[in-house]
Design a protein around this motif. Structure first.
Motif, PDB file in Angstrom:
ATOM      1  N   GLY A 173     -21.868   9.226 -14.268  1.00 13.41           N
ATOM      2  CA  GLY A 173     -23.215   9.738 -14.523  1.00 13.41           C
ATOM      3  C   GLY A 173     -23.242  11.246 -14.686  1.00 13.41           C
ATOM      4  N   ASN A 174     -24.370  11.838 -14.338  1.00 17.94           N
ATOM      5  CA  ASN A 174     -24.567  13.282 -14.499  1.00 17.94           C
ATOM      6  C   ASN A 174     -23.977  14.019 -13.306  1.00 17.94           C
ATOM      7  N   PHE A 175     -22.852  14.651 -13.522  1.00 12.33           N
ATOM      8  CA  PHE A 175     -22.139  15.384 -12.476  1.00 12.33           C
ATOM      9  C   PHE A 175     -23.056  16.374 -11.767  1.00 12.33           C
ATOM     10  N   PHE A 176     -23.889  17.063 -12.536  1.00 12.01           N
ATOM     11  CA  PHE A 176     -24.705  18.147 -11.981  1.00 12.01           C
ATOM     12  C   PHE A 176     -25.925  17.631 -11.213  1.00 12.01           C
ATOM     13  N   ASP A 177     -26.256  16.381 -11.403  1.00  7.27           N
ATOM     14  CA  ASP A 177     -27.353  15.770 -10.672  1.00  7.27           C
ATOM     15  C   ASP A 177     -26.874  15.139  -9.381  1.00  7.27           C
ATOM     16  N   VAL A 178     -25.551  14.962  -9.262  1.00  4.85           N
ATOM     17  CA  VAL A 178     -24.981  14.214  -8.140  1.00  4.85           C
ATOM     18  C   VAL A 178     -24.273  15.107  -7.132  1.00  4.85           C
ATOM     19  N   VAL A 179     -23.592  16.136  -7.614  1.00  5.17           N
ATOM     20  CA  VAL A 179     -22.697  16.925  -6.759  1.00  5.17           C
ATOM     21  C   VAL A 179     -23.381  18.204  -6.291  1.00  5.17           C
ATOM     22  N   PRO A 180     -23.637  18.343  -4.993  1.00  7.26           N
ATOM     23  CA  PRO A 180     -24.276  19.564  -4.478  1.00  7.26           C
ATOM     24  C   PRO A 180     -23.420  20.803  -4.742  1.00  7.26           C
ATOM     25  N   GLY A 181     -24.066  21.873  -5.173  1.00  4.55           N
ATOM     26  CA  GLY A 181     -23.365  23.133  -5.411  1.00  4.55           C
ATOM     27  C   GLY A 181     -22.725  23.249  -6.770  1.00  4.55           C
ATOM     28  N   ALA A 182     -22.714  22.156  -7.545  1.00  3.80           N
ATOM     29  CA  ALA A 182     -21.984  22.164  -8.813  1.00  3.80           C
ATOM     30  C   ALA A 182     -22.648  23.052  -9.860  1.00  3.80           C
ATOM     31  N   ILE A 183     -23.965  23.069  -9.887  1.00 12.84           N
ATOM     32  CA  ILE A 183     -24.664  23.816 -10.937  1.00 12.84           C
ATOM     33  C   ILE A 183     -24.402  25.312 -10.831  1.00 12.84           C
ATOM     34  N   ALA A 184     -24.575  25.861  -9.646  1.00 12.57           N
ATOM     35  CA  ALA A 184     -24.400  27.300  -9.467  1.00 12.57           C
ATOM     36  C   ALA A 184     -22.979  27.728  -9.819  1.00 12.57           C
ATOM     37  N   ASP A 185     -21.997  26.965  -9.362  1.00 15.02           N
ATOM     38  CA  ASP A 185     -20.611  27.325  -9.654  1.00 15.02           C
ATOM     39  C   ASP A 185     -20.300  27.174 -11.136  1.00 15.02           C
ATOM     40  N   GLN A 186     -20.886  26.145 -11.778  1.00 18.40           N
ATOM     41  CA  GLN A 186     -20.631  25.958 -13.204  1.00 18.40           C
ATOM     42  C   GLN A 186     -21.174  27.131 -14.004  1.00 18.40           C
ATOM     43  N   LYS A 187     -22.376  27.563 -13.683  1.00 23.02           N
ATOM     44  CA  LYS A 187     -22.963  28.687 -14.413  1.00 23.02           C
ATOM     45  C   LYS A 187     -22.131  29.955 -14.255  1.00 23.02           C
ATOM     46  N   ARG A 188     -21.712  30.244 -13.021  1.00 22.23           N
ATOM     47  CA  ARG A 188     -20.912  31.450 -12.785  1.00 22.23           C
ATOM     48  C   ARG A 188     -19.547  31.349 -13.467  1.00 22.23           C
ATOM     49  N   GLY A 189     -18.890  30.208 -13.278  1.00 23.28           N
ATOM     50  CA  GLY A 189     -17.547  30.050 -13.811  1.00 23.28           C
ATOM     51  C   GLY A 189     -17.511  30.048 -15.327  1.00 23.28           C
ATOM     52  N   VAL A 190     -18.453  29.340 -15.934  1.00 20.17           N
ATOM     53  CA  VAL A 190     -18.501  29.297 -17.395  1.00 20.17           C
ATOM     54  C   VAL A 190     -18.794  30.682 -17.967  1.00 20.17           C
ATOM     55  N   ALA A 191     -19.667  31.423 -17.309  1.00 14.27           N
ATOM     56  CA  ALA A 191     -19.976  32.777 -17.781  1.00 14.27           C
ATOM     57  C   ALA A 191     -18.717  33.632 -17.811  1.00 14.27           C
ATOM     58  N   ARG A 192     -17.907  33.549 -16.772  1.00 18.41           N
ATOM     59  CA  ARG A 192     -16.673  34.344 -16.735  1.00 18.41           C
ATOM     60  C   ARG A 192     -15.670  33.861 -17.792  1.00 18.41           C
ATOM     61  N   ALA A 193     -15.567  32.539 -17.926  1.00 19.26           N
ATOM     62  CA  ALA A 193     -14.596  31.991 -18.869  1.00 19.26           C
ATOM     63  C   ALA A 193     -14.965  32.318 -20.314  1.00 19.26           C
ATOM     64  N   VAL A 194     -16.239  32.150 -20.656  1.00 17.55           N
ATOM     65  CA  VAL A 194     -16.664  32.422 -22.024  1.00 17.55           C
ATOM     66  C   VAL A 194     -16.545  33.911 -22.336  1.00 17.55           C
ATOM     67  N   LYS A 195     -16.869  34.752 -21.380  1.00 17.96           N
ATOM     68  CA  LYS A 195     -16.715  36.195 -21.589  1.00 17.96           C
ATOM     69  C   LYS A 195     -15.263  36.533 -21.935  1.00 17.96           C
ATOM     70  N   ALA A 196     -14.332  35.880 -21.235  1.00 17.08           N
ATOM     71  CA  ALA A 196     -12.918  36.131 -21.501  1.00 17.08           C
ATOM     72  C   ALA A 196     -12.502  35.597 -22.869  1.00 17.08           C
ATOM     73  N   ILE A 197     -13.043  34.417 -23.251  1.00 15.95           N
ATOM     74  CA  ILE A 197     -12.705  33.860 -24.561  1.00 15.95           C
ATOM     75  C   ILE A 197     -13.196  34.784 -25.672  1.00 15.95           C
ATOM     76  N   VAL A 198     -14.443  35.234 -25.551  1.00 14.82           N
ATOM     77  CA  VAL A 198     -15.023  36.117 -26.565  1.00 14.82           C
ATOM     78  C   VAL A 198     -14.225  37.411 -26.669  1.00 14.82           C
ATOM     79  N   ALA A 199     -13.714  37.888 -25.519  1.00 13.89           N
ATOM     80  CA  ALA A 199     -12.889  39.103 -25.513  1.00 13.89           C
ATOM     81  C   ALA A 199     -11.452  38.832 -25.956  1.00 13.89           C
TER      82      ALA A 199
END
Length: 232
Positions: A173-199
């Motif tokens: 199912g929806n990982f972010f609806d089921v796993v506590p804490g997943a949303i905040a970490d995903q937003k932070r982690g993806v932001a760092r990863a995408v910033k690095a990819i763009v750079a």
């Protein structure tokens, strides 16, 4: 097809009338994964294929297909002349799954830094901004999927795409609806990863994906432990 009975806590989307939309074997496998994840089937339990087929209103053929797939994925173990038995969750297995996923996403990110067009990089940045602004778990799930697909497309590797297809999720199912804490970490982690990819910083992009997926694995382990789903 009429709606079939479902176990408590199992998403309705994996049973009943939706069977006609995808492979019946895939839907049966999704149903069994949900039963295991929600504790309705536990470590060592035998999967009673005739009962399962009757519950879902299907023949034994898609049930056998599902068992073969689940055995390949590690959810069950099939023993000749004995049947299929559930493999329980364990911390090491969960950690290994998310470590492997982090390595896979990291390699895709590394290839994206090398091969992506400027337009593709801009698309990833747009997805990241949309993810950061989203609040609804369903919206977050959808945007995250689009971002990951965009990253793999930018990586331009059919082999990586093929490997990603066999990495079935631990959480149905929806990982972010089921796993506590997943949303905040995903937003932070993806932001760092995408910033690095763009750079076009391949090492940092790969490291950020690995770090993020390992952290998400810890969240999943905490959830399984709280639900008493780890095998002794």
């Amino acid at each position: 097809m009429t709606e079939s009975p479902r176990a408590p806590g199992v998403p309705r989307a994996v049973v009943g009338s939706t069977f006609s939309r995808r492979s019946s074997g895939e839907q049966v496998a999704a149903y069994i994964r949900s039963l295991i994840f929600h504790g309705h089937l536990r470590h060592g339990d035998r999967i009673r294929q005739d009962e399962l087929a009757a519950t879902l209103g299907v023949s034994r053929i898609p049930v056998r297909e599902a068992i073969i797939a689940l055995d390949r994925e590690g959810w069950v173990t099939s023993e000749p002349h004995r049947g299929a038995y559930v493999n329980g969750f364990d911390r090491a297995g969960v950690a290994d799954h998310y470590h492997l996923l982090g390595l896979l996403y990291g390699l895709a990110a590394r290839r994206a830094t090398e091969r992506a067009s400027e337009e593709e990089l801009a698309g990833l940045a747009d997805h990241q901004k949309a993810l950061a602004a989203a609040t609804d778990p369903d919206e977050i799930f959808y945007i995250n999927e689009q971002l990951i697909r965009g990253m793999f497309a930018a990586a331009a590797s059919s082999r990586l795409v093929a490997v990603s297809r066999v990495m079935r999720p631990v959480v149905p199912g929806n990982f972010f609806d089921v796993v506590p804490g997943a949303i905040a970490d995903q937003k932070r982690g993806v932001a760092r990863a995408v910033k690095a990819i763009v750079a076009r910083d391949a090492d940092k992009a790969a490291a950020e994906w690995l770090r993020l997926l390992q952290r998400q694995g810890e969240h999943v382990s905490d959830l399984l432990a709280a639900s008493d789903l780890f095998a002794d």
